[in-house]
Design a protein around this motif. Structure first.
Motif: not given
Length: 408
Positions: A368-383
């Motif tokens: 989230a520090t290097f991208t955006a707050l929404w990106f970690p959960p969106l990517l992580g859920g698919f993983l």
């Protein structure tokens, strides 16, 4: 023990959320908040492993009482430092590490105690009852923490935890002496090696560990909540508490309605499906945040109520799915593992359950520090969805696990 653990758990959640808010207030950094979890990871791992060996070598009631005493003392010191205005970020980190280590020992020991108190056919129902307790603690604790911090400050929140911790001693004092059954191995490298040898042979136990690690590493957005209350969602500390409580609402509701879940025999298949559904719920949470990033910025005094409700629904679904998985995982651990090995395996289990979210905090906070707050959960859920499907395909015996004939 259940009543004492529940009351003490509410206080513990008060402190968990309050420390997060406290660190964010001192640093204004999501990364610093994530480092609370990371700092406690190594002490928690060592304490979980050693605590499991202690639980397999000594009276489990006594081990649990000592662990509760350490947690009580660390929480009391946290309150004293805050009231005297001498707390620093390093004190917050250090005491959080101590509490995490002591809780790791206590949780492993108390969980190993349960199969000695009830029959095997009641273990799944007992796990569901623990889901009720967890739901109550995480619903009440974070919401109260956000409210108390907003209205009274940090000192009172820590102090209430100190008072509630007293209930843990009441619950443990009522237990009988519980010496492990079977061959006792004294704590040390031989005991640890014995436990690892058993785990190498226990393919079903290993598989459930891996599923949970994946879910907690890539699908645990808790560390993002303080920042979400400041930017995308608004509402400040109160939103942080509400988001955390939403997970517990799902846990609590699924526990109350767990009759059919408890009766389902194929626990391996249940874990696989529940963890994949958990990943889907985290994807939905990330999608809500993505939508919010395109809207007008929310503030502490002007929160986006619609987004908060949508985020809470996705998080409640995640709590329900995680709880179903937890019921099957706990039952498998308690039914398939022999009593003389139960403490050590519960120690590893607690490390997985508690350590996974800490690694997940580092993943979410850093990304989230290097991208955006929404990106970690969106990517992580698919993983989570994809990796669990891959693991299940490579381990067909796991789907065939039958609770009527528990095989580790």
């Amino acid at each position: 023990m259940w009543i004492g653990s529940t009351l003490a758990g509410i206080g513990g959640q008060l402190t968990v959320v309050t420390v997060m808010l406290h660190v964010f207030t001192l640093t204004q950094s999501t990364f610093a908040v994530s480092m609370i979890a990371v700092a406690g990871l190594v002490p928690m791992i060592l304490a979980g492993l050693y605590g499991g060996m202690l639980a397999d070598a000594f009276d489990r009631r006594r081990v649990a009482l000592i662990a509760a005493t350490v947690t009580f003392a660390a929480t009391t010191l946290l309150a004293v430092l805050t009231w005297t205005g001498t707390e620093t970020i390093w004190w917050l980190y250090g005491l959080s590490m101590t509490i995490a280590a002591a809780n790791s020992v206590g949780m492993a020991t108390r969980t190993a105690i349960v199969p000695r108190l009830i029959a095997r056919e009641q273990l799944a129902a007992a796990s569901a009852l623990n889901g009720v307790a967890f739901g109550l603690t995480v619903m009440a604790g974070p919401a109260l923490a956000g409210l108390l911090v907003a209205l009274t400050g940090y000192g009172w929140t820590y102090t209430i935890d100190v008072v509630l911790m007293l209930a843990m001693f009441l619950g443990l004092w009522t237990l009988p002496s519980l010496v492990p059954e079977g061959e006792v191995v004294r704590p040390g490298l031989a005991s640890l090696a014995d436990g690892w040898r058993f785990l190498r042979r226990a393919g079903n136990i290993r598989m459930q560990f891996l599923c949970d690690i994946l879910a907690m590493t890539f699908g645990q957005p808790l560390v993002l909540f303080p920042a979400l209350g400041t930017v995308i969602l608004g509402g400040g500390a109160f939103t942080t508490g509400i988001l955390t409580a939403a997970v517990a609402v799902g846990t609590f509701g699924s526990s109350l309605l767990s009759g059919r879940v408890v009766q389902y025999r194929w626990h391996g298949r249940g874990i696989e499906r529940a963890v994949q559904a958990y990943g889907l719920s985290i994807v939905l949470f990330g999608a809500v945040l993505l939508i919010g990033s395109f809207l007008s910025p929310a503030t502490e005094k002007a929160p986006n109520v619609g987004l908060i409700v949508a985020a809470c629904l996705a998080l409640a679904l995640s709590g329900a799915c995680d709880n179903v998985s937890s019921i099957y995982r706990n039952t498998m651990m308690q039914a398939a593992v022999p009593d003389a090995m139960r403490g050590r395996l519960q120690g590893v289990f607690i490390i997985v359950v508690a350590g996974g979210p800490r690694v997940g905090a580092l993943y979410a906070g850093t990304l989230a520090t290097f991208t955006a707050l929404w990106f970690p959960p969106l990517l992580g859920g698919f993983l989570v969805i994809g990796l669990v499907a891959l693991l299940a395909r490579r381990n067909p015996r796991f789907a065939a696990y039958d609770a009527a004939d528990p095989v580790p």
